[in-house]
Design an enzyme around this catalytic site. Structure first.
Site, short mmCIF file in Angstrom:
data_model
loop_
_atom_site.label_atom_id
_atom_site.label_comp_id
_atom_site.label_asym_id
_atom_site.label_seq_id
_atom_site.Cartn_x
_atom_site.Cartn_y
_atom_site.Cartn_z
N GLU A 1 -7.27 -9.44 13.08
CA GLU A 1 -6.19 -7.55 13.29
C GLU A 1 -7.72 -6.57 12.71
O GLU A 1 -7.69 -5.35 13.27
CB GLU A 1 -5.85 -7.67 11.69
CG GLU A 1 -5.00 -6.24 11.31
CD GLU A 1 -3.31 -6.44 10.19
OE1 GLU A 1 -2.79 -7.10 10.38
OE2 GLU A 1 -3.82 -6.56 9.99
N GLU B 1 9.24 -5.77 4.69
CA GLU B 1 9.62 -7.44 4.55
C GLU B 1 9.50 -7.20 2.87
O GLU B 1 9.84 -7.96 1.69
CB GLU B 1 8.25 -8.21 5.06
CG GLU B 1 8.80 -8.07 6.48
CD GLU B 1 8.42 -6.97 7.30
OE1 GLU B 1 7.40 -7.73 8.42
OE2 GLU B 1 7.36 -6.16 6.45
N LYS C 1 0.75 -1.38 0.13
CA LYS C 1 -0.33 -0.35 0.00
C LYS C 1 0.68 1.22 -0.29
O LYS C 1 0.20 2.23 -0.78
CB LYS C 1 -1.63 -0.13 0.90
CG LYS C 1 -1.92 1.13 1.47
CD LYS C 1 -3.08 0.51 2.65
CE LYS C 1 -3.74 1.45 1.89
NZ LYS C 1 -5.30 2.03 3.15
N HIS D 1 -8.58 -35.16 13.14
CA HIS D 1 -8.10 -36.84 13.74
C HIS D 1 -6.72 -35.92 13.81
O HIS D 1 -5.92 -36.26 14.56
CB HIS D 1 -7.32 -37.55 12.66
CG HIS D 1 -8.45 -38.54 11.83
ND1 HIS D 1 -8.41 -40.21 12.73
CD2 HIS D 1 -8.97 -37.99 10.49
CE1 HIS D 1 -9.20 -40.34 11.47
NE2 HIS D 1 -10.20 -39.78 10.97
N LYS E 1 7.34 -4.23 14.80
CA LYS E 1 7.54 -3.72 13.51
C LYS E 1 8.53 -2.37 14.25
O LYS E 1 10.17 -2.39 13.62
CB LYS E 1 6.85 -3.20 12.57
CG LYS E 1 5.97 -4.69 11.97
CD LYS E 1 4.86 -4.09 10.98
CE LYS E 1 5.33 -3.18 9.80
NZ LYS E 1 4.09 -2.97 8.66
N GLY F 1 -5.47 -3.38 3.58
CA GLY F 1 -5.02 -4.46 3.21
C GLY F 1 -5.39 -5.63 2.94
O GLY F 1 -6.16 -6.21 2.16
N ARG F 2 -6.77 -5.70 4.49
CA ARG F 2 -7.34 -7.36 4.24
C ARG F 2 -8.38 -7.11 3.74
O ARG F 2 -8.72 -7.94 3.39
CB ARG F 2 -7.08 -7.20 5.79
CG ARG F 2 -8.40 -6.52 7.45
CD ARG F 2 -7.48 -6.69 8.19
NE ARG F 2 -8.42 -5.55 9.02
CZ ARG F 2 -7.61 -4.46 9.66
NH1 ARG F 2 -6.43 -4.01 9.12
NH2 ARG F 2 -8.19 -3.84 10.22
#
Length: 508
Positions: A340, A201, A195, A371, A481, A254-255
């Site tokens: 978030e 990263e 963005k 399982h 961060k 973003g999400r």
């Protein structure tokens, strides 16, 4: 918290508790009344059935949750969302992700359509060979810039993709090395999704990817980059030609960004026609969410259930199990979307919240999870609401026995959680009365996928409004961060335990 909201919560807490068995025995039509169906657009149509009958919602609870929605101003907040008014007060922004798929404010929809056409032209140009023989795309992002595309590509390309896409989010170099090993650099594009175009990263991984192209004989590595960003000028400064910069609005979080140019790798993999079908499916859910009232509103009804278990029954987690291999990554996606967005401790008015907010979202894939973790769900001491998601149509062409066993297990698990079993001895006792909801799709196609994701977006928003919090900021992401940057710069004053770790790793 207003007196009306407080009174609504008190009224909800006062509703007598009845078991699921009692609820079904008291209402022969419960299965139908607590289920709803969304019809999907397109020539093939299709439906999604949302069955909340195996939750403890009843008429009394729904009526009181509807009163809570009124007291919390749900209708007004929903209107603000679709009218592109400010719904993110801490950052002074609207949230215009519905406009990206054609819903809401006409001016924002027109702007989104122009951006979509820009992406359409680039996708078609790549498919037509304008950038050479493109067989691979390495999509570099993190958080919402990676989770949504990864989920969509995994779900919708099981029968093959027009371009082979590798989504890389982790700064751990192993993630990039794995992508490099699967790609021919001469036939690879790089998509950089950020963005701000400053995410450390993402930009570190992007620089390494460009170096990989150069080291492997690509003459113009920057010419192989597509930028997906709300800061196009920074992408150009970084070296991306403006013809390969696909912007999206600052008001798209973003999400919530899959529908914007962040969906470029999805469109490249499945084609623009299919990507538009994905948008149409989301738009169908938007139309339902915007117009349906009270318990008839499927995302709002789901929020009633979520909040009942989190706030009244003290459930700290909610589990999601996709009984379809195509939705393997859905629990990962929902973790970010829900935790978030709603993992907050203050209201939108900056006051302490009055109770628990987002539960911990977790899950897996059936039948593998049966399982692994279902022992706790059936016989453990934690009460965990469960969502099951399945498709009537299989995603494979094998013996139908595979899919029949898959679906029977899915439905049986919900029935078993509710019914329980007295057992021959305490070790074989299942208490039952454990809630679940089931989302049953006709198939997992682009329109269905779009509607599913939009359902969960609106469910998350509805939860936030009823709790009075802002789901569109995420300041909690920033502290760690910031401290990591201090370490990298050789500064910071850390606790002795952290300092010992830094020294042991040679970072002190």
């Amino acid at each position: 918290m207003s007196e009306a909201v407080s009174a609504a919560w008190d009224a909800i807490a006062a509703v007598p508790r009845r078991t699921l068995d009692e609820l079904f025995h008291a209402d022969e039509g419960r299965a139908a009344r607590f289920s709803g169906t969304l019809a999907l657009p397109g020539d093939e149509g299709g439906n999604i059935r949302f069955d909340w009958s195996k939750t403890h919602l009843d008429d009394a609870l729904c009526t009181r949750f509807e009163a809570l929605a009124d007291a919390a101003g749900f209708a007004a907040m929903r209107r603000k969302l679709f009218d592109a008014e400010i719904v993110n007060p801490t950052e002074g922004r609207a949230a215009t992700h519905p406009a990206m798929r054609g819903s809401g404010d006409p001016a924002k929809v027109e702007e989104a359509e122009a951006l979509l056409r820009r992406m359409d032209m680039l996708v078609e140009a790549i498919h037509d060979g304008a950038l050479g023989d493109v067989r691979h795309l390495i999509h570099i992002g993190i958080g919402g810039s990676a989770l949504g595309p990864a989920l969509a590509i995994d779900a919708l390309t099981r029968d093959g993709a027009r371009v082979d896409v590798h989504v890389v989010s982790n700064i751990d170099g192993l993630a990039l090395e794995r992508a490099f090993a699967a790609c021919d650099p001469a036939k690879t594009l790089i998509a950089v999704a950020s963005k701000t175009f400053t995410t450390i990263e993402t930009m570190t991984n992007a620089a390494t990817a460009l170096a990989w192209l150069a080291d492997n004989g690509v003459a113009d590595p920057s010419g192989r980059v597509v930028a997906l960003t709300a800061s196009p000028e920074k992408a150009v400064e970084w070296g991306v030609d403006e013809t390969r910069v696909l912007p999206f609005p600052e008001t798209v979080g973003g999400r919530y960004s899959l529908w914007s140019s962040i969906g470029f790798p999805v469109a490249l993999a499945i084609g623009m026609d299919e990507f538009r079908e994905l948008l149409a499916g989301a738009r169908a859910m938007d139309a339902h969410f915007e117009t349906a009232d009270g318990r008839d509103n499927l995302p709002l009804r789901a929020a009633f259930s979520d909040l009942y278990y989190a706030r009244i029954r003290d459930c700290q987690t909610r589990a999601v199990f996709a009984y379809d291999e195509r939705l393997t990554l859905l629990p990962d996606y929902l973790q970010q979307l829900e935790m978030e967005s709603n993992g907050k401790r203050v209201t939108a008015g900056q006051e302490p919240v009055s109770g628990p907010t987002a539960p911990i979202t977790w899950g897996g894939v059936g039948t593998d999870a049966q399982h692994a973790v279902f022992q706790l769900l059936h016989q453990g001491t934690h009460l965990v609401p469960v969502d099951f998601i399945a498709s009537i149509a299989p995603g494979d062409a094998l013996d139908p026995a595979h899919h029949r066993i898959l679906l029977t297990n899915c439905f049986a698990q919900g029935a078993a959680l509710m019914a329980g079993d007295k057992g021959e001895d305490p070790a074989r006792h299942f208490p039952g009365d454990r809630p679940s909801a089931t989302i049953l799709c006709d198939d997992i196609d682009p329109a269905t996928f779009g509607a599913l994701v939009a359902f969960h977006e609106h469910r998350t928003f509805a939860n936030a409004v009823l709790m009075g919090i802002n789901p569109f900021d995420q300041f909690g992401v920033e502290l760690g961060k910031r401290m990591a940057k201090e370490i990298d710069a050789g500064g910071g004053d850390f606790d002795p335990g952290t300092q010992a770790l830094l020294d042991a790793a040679g970072l002190g």
